[in-house]
Structures are given as structure tokens and as C-alpha cells.
Design an enzyme around this catalytic site. Structure first.
Site, PDB file in Angstrom:
ATOM      1  N   LYS A  90      13.493 -78.472 -14.160  1.00 15.89           N
ATOM      2  CA  LYS A  90      12.958 -78.826 -12.840  1.00 15.89           C
ATOM      3  C   LYS A  90      11.654 -79.612 -12.925  1.00 15.89           C
ATOM      4  O   LYS A  90      11.340 -80.405 -12.053  1.00 15.89           O
ATOM      5  CB  LYS A  90      12.748 -77.561 -11.998  1.00 15.89           C
ATOM      6  CG  LYS A  90      14.034 -76.787 -11.712  1.00 15.89           C
ATOM      7  CD  LYS A  90      14.878 -77.467 -10.667  1.00 15.89           C
ATOM      8  CE  LYS A  90      16.142 -76.665 -10.352  1.00 15.89           C
ATOM      9  NZ  LYS A  90      17.058 -77.394  -9.455  1.00 15.89           N
ATOM     10  N   GLU A 112      11.042 -76.234  -1.616  1.00 18.80           N
ATOM     11  CA  GLU A 112      11.872 -75.042  -1.497  1.00 18.80           C
ATOM     12  C   GLU A 112      12.124 -74.527  -2.904  1.00 18.80           C
ATOM     13  O   GLU A 112      11.996 -75.277  -3.867  1.00 18.80           O
ATOM     14  CB  GLU A 112      13.211 -75.409  -0.851  1.00 18.80           C
ATOM     15  CG  GLU A 112      14.294 -75.936  -1.820  1.00 18.80           C
ATOM     16  CD  GLU A 112      13.965 -77.293  -2.445  1.00 18.80           C
ATOM     17  OE1 GLU A 112      13.061 -77.974  -1.918  1.00 18.80           O
ATOM     18  OE2 GLU A 112      14.589 -77.663  -3.464  1.00 18.80           O
ATOM     19  N   SER A 379      19.821 -75.454 -19.190  1.00 22.43           N
ATOM     20  CA  SER A 379      18.888 -75.976 -18.186  1.00 22.43           C
ATOM     21  C   SER A 379      17.610 -75.146 -18.060  1.00 22.43           C
ATOM     22  O   SER A 379      16.587 -75.651 -17.615  1.00 22.43           O
ATOM     23  CB  SER A 379      19.587 -76.071 -16.835  1.00 22.43           C
ATOM     24  OG  SER A 379      20.133 -74.813 -16.472  1.00 22.43           O
TER      25      SER A 379
HETATM   26  C1  LIG Z   1      17.511 -73.033 -14.910  1.00 22.76           C
HETATM   27  C2  LIG Z   1      18.225 -73.648 -13.754  1.00 22.76           C
HETATM   28  N1  LIG Z   1      19.395 -74.270 -13.969  1.00 22.76           N
HETATM   29  C3  LIG Z   1      20.094 -74.825 -12.966  1.00 22.76           C
HETATM   30  C4  LIG Z   1      19.651 -74.778 -11.658  1.00 22.76           C
HETATM   31  C5  LIG Z   1      20.513 -75.376 -10.588  1.00 22.76           C
HETATM   32  O1  LIG Z   1      20.041 -76.536 -10.017  1.00 22.76           O
HETATM   33  P1  LIG Z   1      20.631 -77.956 -10.389  1.00 22.76           P
HETATM   34  O2  LIG Z   1      22.097 -77.917 -10.162  1.00 22.76           O
HETATM   35  O3  LIG Z   1      19.932 -78.877  -9.453  1.00 22.76           O
HETATM   36  O4  LIG Z   1      20.302 -78.242 -11.800  1.00 22.76           O
HETATM   37  C6  LIG Z   1      18.430 -74.156 -11.379  1.00 22.76           C
HETATM   38  C7  LIG Z   1      17.931 -74.106 -10.006  1.00 22.76           C
HETATM   39  O5  LIG Z   1      17.066 -73.405  -9.623  1.00 22.76           O
HETATM   40  C8  LIG Z   1      17.703 -73.577 -12.453  1.00 22.76           C
HETATM   41  O6  LIG Z   1      16.541 -72.952 -12.251  1.00 22.76           O
END
Ligand SMILES: Cc1ncc(COP(=O)(O)O)c(C=O)c1O
Lengths: 398, 255
Positions: A90, A112, A379
Site C-alpha cells: 500500500k 479509508e 502483498s
Molecule cells: C496485505 C494486503 N493485501 C491485499 C490487500 C487488498 O487490496 P488490493 O486488492 O488493492 O491489493 C490489502 C488491503 O488492505 C492488504 O492490506
């Protein structure tokens, strides 16, 4: 490659700018500012320097052979977005947008957050750049991501609990939009995913595309070839589009997005927009939306706050429609299983969001070609989820 | 010409500032909504905005949010709005303006919506999250678009062109909700906008007092009163709701 979105912010029939008139001028201003900084070498230098010296980019690419062995017969690489400062992808977007906001002379930032990762990233960017920061968060999410709430407050942000609707990410976005409509002249809204009205889906994607650019480069250097498969979890869709964007033009790479299958396929029990959703408009964009037959937005469920959202980024809706990306889902239980297995086998505790991508692979590894090269976007890290997993009483396997 | 367009013509000849009353359909229930509308007309409302409840009303403040949730919890469906319009049409020619977010209308079907609306006696439609550039085809319904304090000259021109019956000027940057004072920049900004807009102009958001009406009556064709009425409706039992709503209209008009 085709330049999408088009001038009006559409990816095929998806996207657009469906917001109250009050915000239209701010969206135009943001787009102009973005186009200007994209051509500005000083901006790029500042952004890249922060990514390198503060965020810790490039992030590592880690081979995970023991987890791979649980799934099938292929080489697995994890793109370690969990190693970013603040613990998830993020921050790539939060820093980029905060720098633009600064150039637009907006002194107040709102955002948000669902899992709290985007809130923490935004609060961090604001602390770094000396801006005021207000984060909207649903009360349900505040309870399950308590640690991140405290982190945001430590970073000097004000966290506003949202008690309307399902009290999760969707409602936090409602409140953030209401704040933005009210304070639009002084405030920039840092949306955390490839959602919302144009130009957000484009700008967030561009800031996150560093993930795939680095990953392609790293895989090529390590294996002397392209990956065969890339997999990422899909909430709004920012970490996945970030990984996939530079891979779209390599037609040989199979791209897989994994949504939250929750507790099962009935409406309200999951956040799988492609299997359960219908075309609609929510939060400024036309996309696939979980809703009832009367067009009321459905409640969603996922064990992971970051995937618990009824709509999906418009570019994903487009790429699904044209068949370039395939989307599957992974249940709460399977994600939890992957959470444990990755921790035990590789010494990496994944975010529950990221665990969905791994969970899908645990069950569907045989569909991946033998001795292929797979890259999964890790992620985020799972520290924020440890109390939640502990409270479930799930015992570690030994 | 729609009843709404005719009303604005008449207001100009009578040199009068009209009052448009907003209510959330189905709050507290569909039957009471019909009685409320009749009472609002008797109290002096010139047109009615029929709010279609939506689960995620991003342009609304707490009062209308709560009313929408009550209406949805009570089982109000988009089809009920047409029933309400039909019942009103049995006795009244008051202009009816559907006021909605886009998603429920998309889900119902644009063509089907415009047909059902016309057949039931609805004249016009205003969709909060539909900017003038995304003009959709809604058949013969009069389209009304919003202008805001932040609208640029180019957007003012586009909204003026796209709007059929009138242009709705949002008095302040913000969500719906009664406010004690008008936005201090409103009069100056309204004067500028008035010069650039050819269509009739209504002013809404925050308007709730007789003093507001007095200030605005010579500066626009109509005012819109919403949250003050919706709050009064929610402030007691269903039986008394029509009287409470009507008294807000009388108070604003100074009767
Ligand atoms: C670690 C992590 N992965 C994935 C996501 C999902 O969001 P996005 O699909 O935008 O990557 C989030 C959202 O809060 C997150 O914190």
C-alpha cells in the site's frame, strides 16, 4: 500497448467518473497534477528516492521450495511486498499520492482503510511529509485489526470509526467520500486501491506497477526466462494489477487473481465479485458489484479485512471480460491453512489477504504446468493478523 | 413538456420562488409516504422529490442516511416508488421528481425504469452520482443535473445544456443536511451562476429556515427542502408524520 483507460476514464465499458458534481473539479485537478508530475524529472527523483531509501525498494524475490512442494511440481517465487516499510504494498501508492497532494497544496489528507494497511501507509506518508491525516475505518475492521488502529494513532493520524452499514471497508469509503465532498478545497483523498472514479484506478495502478516491473526483472535474472504464471489476491485490485501490469503484454504468462471465497457461495458470505456480482456503479466506478436484485449493495464477508469489499477495480472487470486474467476464489479456511503452512515451511508469516493467493495454489497446484515458474505477490506481512488467528484458537500444527 | 418544466414556467410568470420538498420513500412506510406527500402539497410545496432509498448514499448526511436505512429495513423496493406516484396521480398534478443514486436504476434497467416512471406519473429524474457528461438515455423523463460551488465555467455550460427541466444548484460543498446558516459565499456564487445558466435554477442542500427562503426567494426559481422535512418525519409516530412534515413547509414559507 493500448493506452487504457481512455480519456473519459473507461476500460472498455468499465470505469468512468460517477460522483456528485462537487467532486468533478477535484478529480480533474488531480488528473492534471498527475499528468504534470509524470513528466517532471524532479518528481520522479523524489518519489524513487523515497521508495529506495525509506520504503526499502526493490523488495526481495524469495524462492519458496518447501511451500511449492505442498502445492505441486513447479518453482515458486514470492515477491516480497511484505518487506516494504509498513508491511504491505500500500505504501507505494500512498507515498506517490501524498507527493502529488503536496504539489497541489492540499494540506489535509483523508483515506479509508480495511485491513489498516492502507491507513498505516497513508499515516506514515503524512508523518514523513508533514501533512494532517484523517483515516476512516469501519468498526468491525477496527476490532479485527486493532494493532493497526494503534499504529495509525502512533503515527499521528486521527482514526474515525465508521458505524454505518456493514461497518467495513465499503462504509469507510462512503464516509471518506462524504468528508471529501465537504472539504474538497483543502483536502486530498488518497484512495487505497484501483477503485473509485477516474483517475484513481489509473494512478494507483501506475504507482503499484513497480511491483511487476521489479518482479519481471528479478525472475529474468534468476531463471533467464519469463514466469509462466503470476498469482495475486484481489481486494480492490491494487497489488494484483501492480504485479500483472507489465506482464499483460507477455501473452505467455498466465495471470490469476484470487478473490475472497469467504464461507461459501451465497450472497453475503463472500467477496467473489466475478462469480456473484452484476454490472453496477459503486463509489464512482462502473464495475462488477455484489448486490441484491434491487440494486442494493450486498454485505460481504471475508476473514481478511482487505478483501472484504463488494466491488472490484474497473480494469480487472475489463481484463476478466476479455479473458486476459482468470479469477478464482479461496475460502476463509483454505487461506488460514496457507497462512500456517507458509509460516511453518518458509518462515514467512503472510497477511491473510496474501494467504488467499497461496491457498488457491495449495488446492490447484496441479493445474500449473510441470516445472513451470510461478510468482506470487506476497502483498503484506501477517503481523497484523496474528491476534485474530490467535483469538480463533487455531493451534499451530505441531 | 413535463409537469416540472410547466411549473417552472408558471413560477416565472407569477414571479414566485417555488418550494420543492424532498422525502425518502418508504420512511416510515409506503402508505404514510403517500399521506405525507398530500400534506406537503396542501402546505404549499410546488413539487416533490421522491427519494429512492439506497444502501450507500454517499451524498447524504446522517438524517437522510438514517431515513434510507429505515425505508430499506421496512422492505421498500424501487417498484414501490411507482405505486406511490400512481396513488398521488389519482388526485394531484404536482410535479414528481425521482431522486436516486444510479445503481438501483441500472439494476432495474434504464429503459424499464423510464417506462415505469412515466406510466406511473413521474415527470423528471435526478441522479446524484451521475454527472452531466455521462448523460444516459432515460426516455421522456426530464433530466436534472447538479451544479456545485466547485463547478468550473465549462461544467456550468455542460450541466445547463444537459438539464431538461431545471438545474439544481448545491448551495455548499458538503452532503445533505439542514444547516442553521447559509454558506457565506452562496449569494455571490449564486449570482455568478445565475448569469451563466439559461435553464431555471433551484437551490438546495442545507435549506431549512424561513430566513433562508427570504434570502433566496429573489435569487432563484425554487428552493429545495429535504433533511428538515425528513427529520420531522422521523421525529415521532407514523400517524403524526404528515402534519409534522407539512409544518416544516409552512414554517419555511412563513405561513
Ligand atoms: C496485505 C494486503 N493485501 C491485499 C490487500 C487488498 O487490496 P488490493 O486488492 O488493492 O491489493 C490489502 C488491503 O488492505 C492488504 O492490506
Amino acid at each position: 500497448m493500448r493506452a487504457l483507460p481512455d480519456r473519459r476514464g473507461y476500460f472498455g465499458e468499465f470505469g468512468g467518473k460517477y460522483v456528485p458534481e462537487t467532486l468533478m473539479a477535484a478529480l480533474d485537478e488531480f488528473e492534471r497534477a498527475y499528468r504534470k508530475v509524470s513528466r517532471d524529472r524532479a518528481f520522479r527523483r523524489e518519489y524513487e528516492s523515497i521508495l529506495a531509501n525509506y520504503v526499502g525498494r526493490p523488495t526481495a524475490l524469495t524462492e519458496a521450495p518447501k511451500f511449492a512442494a505442498l502445492c505441486g511440481d513447479f518453482r515458486l517465487f514470492l515477491k516480497r511486498e511484505d518487506l516494504n516499510h509498513t508491511g504491505a504494498h500500500k505504501i507505494n501508492n500512498a507515498i506517490g499520492q501524498a507527493l502529488i497532494a503536496k504539489r497541489m497544496k492540499k494540506e489535509r489528507i483523508i483515506a479509508e482503510t480495511g485491513a489498516g494497511q492502507h491507513g498505516v501507509a497513508t499515516a506514515t506518508a503524512c508523518a514523513l511529509l508533514g501533512m494532517r491525516c484523517v483515516i476512516y475505518m469501519g468498526e468491525v475492521d477496527m476490532a479485527r485489526q486493532e494493532l493497526n488502529v494503534f499504529r495509525m494513532r502512533l503515527l499521528g493520524a486521527e482514526v474515525v470509526p465508521v458505524s454505518s452499514g456493514s461497518r467495513t471497508l465499503k462504509d469507510a469509503i462512503n464516509e471518506a467520500l462524504r468528508d471529501w465532498v465537504t472539504n474538497v478545497r483543502t483536502t486530498h483523498y488518497i484512495l487505497g486501491s484501483v477503485l473509485g472514479p477516474h483517475p484513481f484506478p489509473m494512478i494507483v495502478r501506475d504507482f503499484q506497477s513497480v511491483i511487476g516491473r521489479e518482479a519481471l526483472d528479478q525472475i529474468r535474472r534468476r531463471t533467464r526466462s519469463l514466469p509462466d504464471v503470476a498469482i495475486a489476491c484481489v481486494g480492490g485490485g491494487s497489488n494484483s494489477i501492480g504485479l500483472f501490469f507489465d506482464m499483460l503484454r507477455h501473452k505467455s504468462i498466465r495471470l490469476i487473481g484470487v478473490e475472497a471465497g469467504g464461507r461459501g457461495p451465497s450472497l453475503g458470505q463472500h467477496a467473489a465479485r466475478f462469480s456473484g456480482g452484476a454490472l453496477g456503479v459503486l463509489h464512482g466506478t462502473r464495475s462488477m458489484i455484489l448486490q441484491d436484485e434491487f440494486g442494493q449493495i450486498a454485505e460481504t464477508h471475508s476473514i481478511s479485512a482487505g478483501l472484504d469489499y463488494p466491488s472490484i477495480g474497473p480494469e480487472h472487470a475489463y481484463l476478466q471480460q476479455i479473458g486476459r486474467i482468470e479469477y478464482h476464489d479461496c475460502s476463509d479456511d483454505l487461506a488460514l491453512e496457507a497462512f500456517h503452512r507458509l509460516s511453518e515451511t518458509e518462515g514467512i508469516i503472510p497477511a491473510l489477504e496474501s494467504a488467499h493467493a497461496l491457498g488457491w495454489m495449495l488446492r490447484n497446484g496441479e493445474s500449473i504446468k510441470h516445472s513451470g515458474i510461478v510468482v506470487v505477490n506476497l502483498s503484506g506481512r501477517g503481523d497484523k493478523d496474528v491476534p485474530q488467528v490467535m483469538a480463533r484458537g487455531d493451534a499451530p500444527s505441531s | 413538456m413535463t409537469r416540472t418544466a410547466k411549473l417552472f414556467k408558471r413560477l416565472r410568470t407569477e414571479r414566485r420562488c417555488g418550494l420543492i420538498a424532498y422525502i425518502t420513500c418508504g420512511d416510515p412506510d409506503v402508505h404514510t409516504t403517500i399521506r405525507i406527500i398530500a400534506a406537503l402539497e396542501r402546505a404549499g410545496a410546488d413539487a416533490i422529490e421522491l427519494g429512492i432509498p439506497f444502501s450507500d448514499p454517499i451524498a447524504d448526511g446522517p438524517v437522510i442516511q438514517a431515513a434510507s436505512q429505515r425505508a430499506l429495513a421496512g422492505g421498500t423496493k424501487i417498484g414501490d416508488i411507482f405505486d406511490i406516484a400512481e396513488r398521488i396521480r389519482e388526485e394531484s398534478e404536482i410535479p414528481l421528481i425521482a431522486f436516486s443514486y444510479l445503481n438501483p436504476i441500472m439494476r432495474y434497467g434504464l429503459k424499464r425504469f423510464s417506462e415505469s416512471a412515466r406510466k406511473s406519473g413521474i415527470d423528471s429524474v435526478l441522479i446524484t452520482d451521475l454527472p452531466a457528461d455521462e448523460k444516459l438515455s432515460l426516455g421522456k423523463l426530464g433530466m436534472i443535473f447538479l451544479l456545485a460551488p466547485t463547478s468550473t465555467d465549462a461544467r456550468i455550460a455542460a450541466v445547463d445544456r444537459a438539464s431538461d427541466d431545471f438545474v439544481y444548484y448545491v448551495s455548499t460543498t458538503g452532503v445533505t443536511g439542514a444547516r442553521k446558516e447559509l454558506d457565506p459565499t452562496l449569494l455571490e456564487r449564486l449570482g455568478e451562476v445565475r448569469k451563466k445558466v439559461k435553464k431555471p435554477l433551484a437551490v438546495g442542500f442545507g435549506i431549512s429556515e424561513h430566513a433562508h427562503y427570504q434570502t433566496l426567494r429573489d435569487r432563484c426559481d425554487a428552493i429545495v427542502v429535504g433533511s428538515a422535512i425528513v427529520r420531522a418525519i422521523g421525529d415521532g409516530d407514523a400517524a403524526g408524520a404528515p402534519d409534522r412534515a407539512a409544518s416544516v413547509v409552512r414554517r419555511v414559507l412563513g405561513r
